[in-house]
Design a protein around this motif. Structure first.
Motif, PDB file in Angstrom:
ATOM      1  N   MET A  98      14.987  15.511  -4.133  1.00  0.00           N
ATOM      2  CA  MET A  98      15.670  14.237  -3.948  1.00  0.00           C
ATOM      3  C   MET A  98      16.433  13.847  -5.203  1.00  0.00           C
ATOM      4  O   MET A  98      17.138  12.867  -5.215  1.00  0.00           O
ATOM      5  N   GLY A  99      16.218  14.579  -6.253  1.00  0.00           N
ATOM      6  CA  GLY A  99      16.795  14.211  -7.532  1.00  0.00           C
ATOM      7  C   GLY A  99      15.761  13.496  -8.374  1.00  0.00           C
ATOM      8  O   GLY A  99      14.562  13.643  -8.172  1.00  0.00           O
ATOM      9  N   ARG A 100      16.225  12.681  -9.265  1.00  0.00           N
ATOM     10  CA  ARG A 100      15.370  11.956 -10.212  1.00  0.00           C
ATOM     11  C   ARG A 100      15.252  10.501  -9.756  1.00  0.00           C
ATOM     12  O   ARG A 100      16.257   9.825  -9.574  1.00  0.00           O
ATOM     13  N   LEU A 101      14.023  10.028  -9.570  1.00  0.00           N
ATOM     14  CA  LEU A 101      13.797   8.641  -9.169  1.00  0.00           C
ATOM     15  C   LEU A 101      14.221   7.720 -10.307  1.00  0.00           C
ATOM     16  O   LEU A 101      13.765   7.869 -11.436  1.00  0.00           O
ATOM     17  N   VAL A 102      15.131   6.788 -10.003  1.00  0.00           N
ATOM     18  CA  VAL A 102      15.597   5.857 -11.034  1.00  0.00           C
ATOM     19  C   VAL A 102      15.175   4.416 -10.744  1.00  0.00           C
ATOM     20  O   VAL A 102      15.177   3.590 -11.650  1.00  0.00           O
ATOM     21  N   ALA A 103      14.815   4.116  -9.499  1.00  0.00           N
ATOM     22  CA  ALA A 103      14.386   2.757  -9.173  1.00  0.00           C
ATOM     23  C   ALA A 103      13.650   2.757  -7.838  1.00  0.00           C
ATOM     24  O   ALA A 103      13.952   3.554  -6.953  1.00  0.00           O
ATOM     25  N   ALA A 104      12.686   1.857  -7.718  1.00  0.00           N
ATOM     26  CA  ALA A 104      12.000   1.628  -6.449  1.00  0.00           C
ATOM     27  C   ALA A 104      11.692   0.138  -6.373  1.00  0.00           C
ATOM     28  O   ALA A 104      11.117  -0.424  -7.300  1.00  0.00           O
ATOM     29  N   GLY A 105      12.128  -0.493  -5.291  1.00  0.00           N
ATOM     30  CA  GLY A 105      11.918  -1.919  -5.145  1.00  0.00           C
ATOM     31  C   GLY A 105      11.390  -2.259  -3.770  1.00  0.00           C
ATOM     32  O   GLY A 105      11.501  -1.479  -2.825  1.00  0.00           O
ATOM     33  N   LEU A 106      10.798  -3.429  -3.666  1.00  0.00           N
ATOM     34  CA  LEU A 106      10.223  -3.920  -2.414  1.00  0.00           C
ATOM     35  C   LEU A 106      10.975  -5.169  -1.983  1.00  0.00           C
ATOM     36  O   LEU A 106      11.337  -5.999  -2.822  1.00  0.00           O
ATOM     37  N   ARG A 119       0.838  -1.206   0.000  1.00  0.00           N
ATOM     38  CA  ARG A 119       0.000   0.000   0.000  1.00  0.00           C
ATOM     39  C   ARG A 119       0.873   1.257   0.000  1.00  0.00           C
ATOM     40  O   ARG A 119       0.605   2.219  -0.720  1.00  0.00           O
ATOM     41  N   GLY A 120       1.932   1.248   0.815  1.00  0.00           N
ATOM     42  CA  GLY A 120       2.840   2.377   0.873  1.00  0.00           C
ATOM     43  C   GLY A 120       3.542   2.602  -0.453  1.00  0.00           C
ATOM     44  O   GLY A 120       3.706   3.747  -0.900  1.00  0.00           O
ATOM     45  N   HIS A 121       3.955   1.523  -1.093  1.00  0.00           N
ATOM     46  CA  HIS A 121       4.614   1.623  -2.397  1.00  0.00           C
ATOM     47  C   HIS A 121       3.672   2.260  -3.419  1.00  0.00           C
ATOM     48  O   HIS A 121       4.070   3.151  -4.184  1.00  0.00           O
ATOM     49  N   GLU A 122       2.428   1.830  -3.412  1.00  0.00           N
ATOM     50  CA  GLU A 122       1.441   2.385  -4.340  1.00  0.00           C
ATOM     51  C   GLU A 122       1.254   3.887  -4.090  1.00  0.00           C
ATOM     52  O   GLU A 122       1.257   4.690  -5.023  1.00  0.00           O
ATOM     53  N   ALA A 123       1.118   4.259  -2.810  1.00  0.00           N
ATOM     54  CA  ALA A 123       0.927   5.676  -2.474  1.00  0.00           C
ATOM     55  C   ALA A 123       2.167   6.496  -2.828  1.00  0.00           C
ATOM     56  O   ALA A 123       2.065   7.579  -3.415  1.00  0.00           O
ATOM     57  N   LEU A 124       3.353   6.003  -2.480  1.00  0.00           N
ATOM     58  CA  LEU A 124       4.588   6.740  -2.766  1.00  0.00           C
ATOM     59  C   LEU A 124       4.855   6.833  -4.264  1.00  0.00           C
ATOM     60  O   LEU A 124       5.357   7.846  -4.750  1.00  0.00           O
ATOM     61  N   SER A 125       4.504   5.806  -4.997  1.00  0.00           N
ATOM     62  CA  SER A 125       4.714   5.819  -6.447  1.00  0.00           C
ATOM     63  C   SER A 125       3.812   6.834  -7.130  1.00  0.00           C
ATOM     64  O   SER A 125       4.152   7.351  -8.199  1.00  0.00           O
ATOM     65  N   ALA A 126       2.664   7.130  -6.525  1.00  0.00           N
ATOM     66  CA  ALA A 126       1.746   8.116  -7.087  1.00  0.00           C
ATOM     67  C   ALA A 126       2.187   9.542  -6.773  1.00  0.00           C
ATOM     68  O   ALA A 126       1.702  10.492  -7.373  1.00  0.00           O
ATOM     69  N   MET A 127       3.113   9.700  -5.819  1.00  0.00           N
ATOM     70  CA  MET A 127       3.604  11.019  -5.434  1.00  0.00           C
ATOM     71  C   MET A 127       4.887  11.317  -6.195  1.00  0.00           C
ATOM     72  O   MET A 127       5.526  10.430  -6.733  1.00  0.00           O
ATOM     73  N   SER A 128       5.263  12.571  -6.177  1.00  0.00           N
ATOM     74  CA  SER A 128       6.587  12.915  -6.678  1.00  0.00           C
ATOM     75  C   SER A 128       7.180  13.932  -5.721  1.00  0.00           C
ATOM     76  O   SER A 128       6.462  14.793  -5.215  1.00  0.00           O
ATOM     77  N   PRO A 129       8.470  13.810  -5.435  1.00  0.00           N
ATOM     78  CA  PRO A 129       9.076  14.787  -4.533  1.00  0.00           C
ATOM     79  C   PRO A 129       9.096  16.146  -5.194  1.00  0.00           C
ATOM     80  O   PRO A 129       9.025  16.237  -6.416  1.00  0.00           O
ATOM     81  N   PRO A 130       9.164  17.216  -4.416  1.00  0.00           N
ATOM     82  CA  PRO A 130       9.291  18.534  -5.039  1.00  0.00           C
ATOM     83  C   PRO A 130      10.449  18.518  -6.029  1.00  0.00           C
ATOM     84  O   PRO A 130      11.474  17.885  -5.782  1.00  0.00           O
ATOM     85  N   ALA A 131      10.262  19.171  -7.148  1.00  0.00           N
ATOM     86  CA  ALA A 131      11.249  19.150  -8.235  1.00  0.00           C
ATOM     87  C   ALA A 131      12.656  19.381  -7.710  1.00  0.00           C
ATOM     88  O   ALA A 131      12.934  20.362  -7.044  1.00  0.00           O
ATOM     89  N   GLY A 132      13.530  18.435  -7.994  1.00  0.00           N
ATOM     90  CA  GLY A 132      14.935  18.581  -7.656  1.00  0.00           C
ATOM     91  C   GLY A 132      15.316  18.213  -6.243  1.00  0.00           C
ATOM     92  O   GLY A 132      16.486  18.040  -5.950  1.00  0.00           O
TER      93      GLY A 132
END
Length: 97
Positions: free
Chosen positions: A77-85, A62-75
């Motif tokens: 954290m940088g650019r998301l390149v991977a997310a794994g569980l 559930r957290g992965h789904e919620a976090l994947s729908a969000m985006s950090p403020p531009a710049g």
């Protein structure tokens, strides 16, 4: 225990510190994210790894789904390149000697 591991690249150190300060100053995780801890690693070369810990696989998904729908403020954290569980097999503090 379970964890979501997100890797970012091209983070600006000053913007990253602002993002980390905002996370640290919040009352808890964002809505829909039932994590019990967060750890942010920064290499100093623009790479950032964010590990969010969860008590159950379901909470992690559930957290992965919620976090994947969000985006950090531009710049920030940088650019998301991977997310794994993953399942965490060991998470231990050193014992006092």
């Amino acid at each position: 225990m379970y964890a979501r591991i997100a890797t970012f690249e091209d983070a600006d150190p000053a913007e990253l510190q602002t993002a980390v300060d905002a996370i640290n100053g919040s009352d808890g995780p964002p809505p829909g994210v039932d994590s019990h801890h967060i750890t942010v690693y920064a290499t100093g070369t623009g790479k950032v790894i964010v590990v969010a810990g969860f008590e159950s696989r379901e909470a992690m998904e559930r957290g992965h789904e919620a976090l994947s729908a969000m985006s950090p403020p531009a710049g920030s954290m940088g650019r998301l390149v991977a997310a794994g569980l993953t399942e965490v097999m060991l998470d231990r503090e050193p014992s006092a000697r």
